[in-house]
Design an enzyme around this catalytic site. Structure first.
Site, short mmCIF file in Angstrom:
data_model
loop_
_atom_site.label_atom_id
_atom_site.label_comp_id
_atom_site.label_asym_id
_atom_site.label_seq_id
_atom_site.Cartn_x
_atom_site.Cartn_y
_atom_site.Cartn_z
N CYS A 74 -29.21 -11.31 -61.96
CA CYS A 74 -28.62 -10.29 -62.83
C CYS A 74 -29.71 -9.28 -63.14
CB CYS A 74 -28.12 -10.95 -64.11
SG CYS A 74 -27.62 -9.77 -65.37
N CYS A 181 -26.69 -3.46 -59.97
CA CYS A 181 -26.08 -4.56 -60.71
C CYS A 181 -25.48 -5.48 -59.65
CB CYS A 181 -24.98 -4.01 -61.63
SG CYS A 181 -23.85 -5.26 -62.28
N1 DGL Z 1 -24.58 -8.71 -62.71
C1 DGL Z 1 -25.18 -8.16 -63.90
C2 DGL Z 1 -26.31 -7.21 -63.50
O1 DGL Z 1 -26.80 -7.32 -62.39
C3 DGL Z 1 -24.09 -7.65 -64.78
C4 DGL Z 1 -24.54 -7.30 -66.12
C5 DGL Z 1 -23.48 -7.37 -67.19
O2 DGL Z 1 -22.97 -8.46 -67.43
O3 DGL Z 1 -23.25 -6.35 -67.83
O4 DGL Z 1 -26.77 -6.38 -64.25
#
Ligand code: DGL
Length: 250
Positions: A74, A181
């Site tokens: 993430c 993301c």
């Molecule tokens: N997959 C997360 C990232 O790479 C999502 C973040 C979120 O939950 O807002 O930032």
């Protein structure tokens, strides 16, 4: 003591599956524990303190499950928590995803670029250091508030509407898109539909996978297991598990 055999990997939901997909190509003989923290999704709008607490709890849980290394799949959690985690758990290698902005610098410097990421990532100190170091002076930073959330929910109409509203004005003006993301690679096709077929995507996951292999090798931690993948969702939602494995093996 039981030998540490697992690689822990976590995200605010199933988005990190786009990272695990690349990892298992490079490291098929490892066992993985994937933690999808859908209860706390999205991370993008949370305070630094909240993110640190959430990540610390997940790491403790993964360490109790015999993890020898941890992948932060993430960007938001990496940007805000990796330094803290490395300091608190110095004996554990942490491999953290970040927006692949350096790749733009190295391979497509001249082209107009859009970095799509959460508000948390774009405002973070870690991302800003990266951005200013590799700035091609043709980049727009786009905080995609709420996008990870609707990808997580999997509503295609909402995804298309969101992308049309936020990206429509960039049509014909952008050639590089940094997927900052881990949820966003899941909607590459839809992004192309709005921005055009010639868009070049930049995703940090393939390089992260190679880096993970190097780190394991250097620390003498490479495994020879049967590639088991164990999925945990913080809300225990069976629908998440199904979708996760569908995407992983698609
Ligand atoms: N997959 C997360 C990232 O790479 C999502 C973040 C979120 O939950 O807002 O930032």
């Amino acid at each position: 003591m039981k030998k540490k055999e697992n690689i822990g990997i976590f995200d605010s939901g199933i988005g990190g599956v786009t990272v695990l997909k690349e990892i298992i190509k490079v490291l098929p003989n490892e066992n993985y524990i994937y933690y999808s923290d859908s209860k706390n999704n999205p991370y993008g709008d949370k305070t630094d303190k909240e993110i640190l607490e959430i990540c610390d709890n997940i790491v403790q849980m993964l360490l109790n499950q015999n993890c020898k290394a941890i992948v932060i799949a993430c960007n938001t959690a990496s940007a805000k928590a990796v330094s803290f985690l490395r300091e608190k758990y110095p004996e554990i290698p942490f491999i953290a995803i970040e927006p692949a902005y350096k790749m733009v610098h190295d391979y497509s410097y001249e082209k107009p670029t859009l970095v799509m990421a959460t508000k948390g990532t774009i405002e973070s100190e870690k991302f800003n250091l990266l951005y200013h170091k590799y700035d091609n002076h043709k980049t727009e930073l786009l905080e995609c508030v709420g996008l990870a959330d609707i990808i997580e929910a999997g509503d295609n109409n909402k995804i298309e509407e969101y992308l049309q509203n936020t990206l429509g004005k960039h049509k014909g003006k952008i050639e590089n898109v940094v997927l900052g993301c881990t949820h966003y690679p899941l909607v590459q096709k839809e992004i192309k539909k709005v921005l055009g077929e010639n868009i070049k995507f930049f995703n940090g996951a393939p390089n992260l996978a190679i880096h993970l292999k190097d780190v394991l090798a250097k620390n003498n931690l490479l495994g020879n297991n049967n590639g088991k993948i164990y999925f945990i969702d913080s809300q225990g939602l069976p629908s998440k598990e199904r979708r996760f494995f569908d995407i992983l093996f698609k």
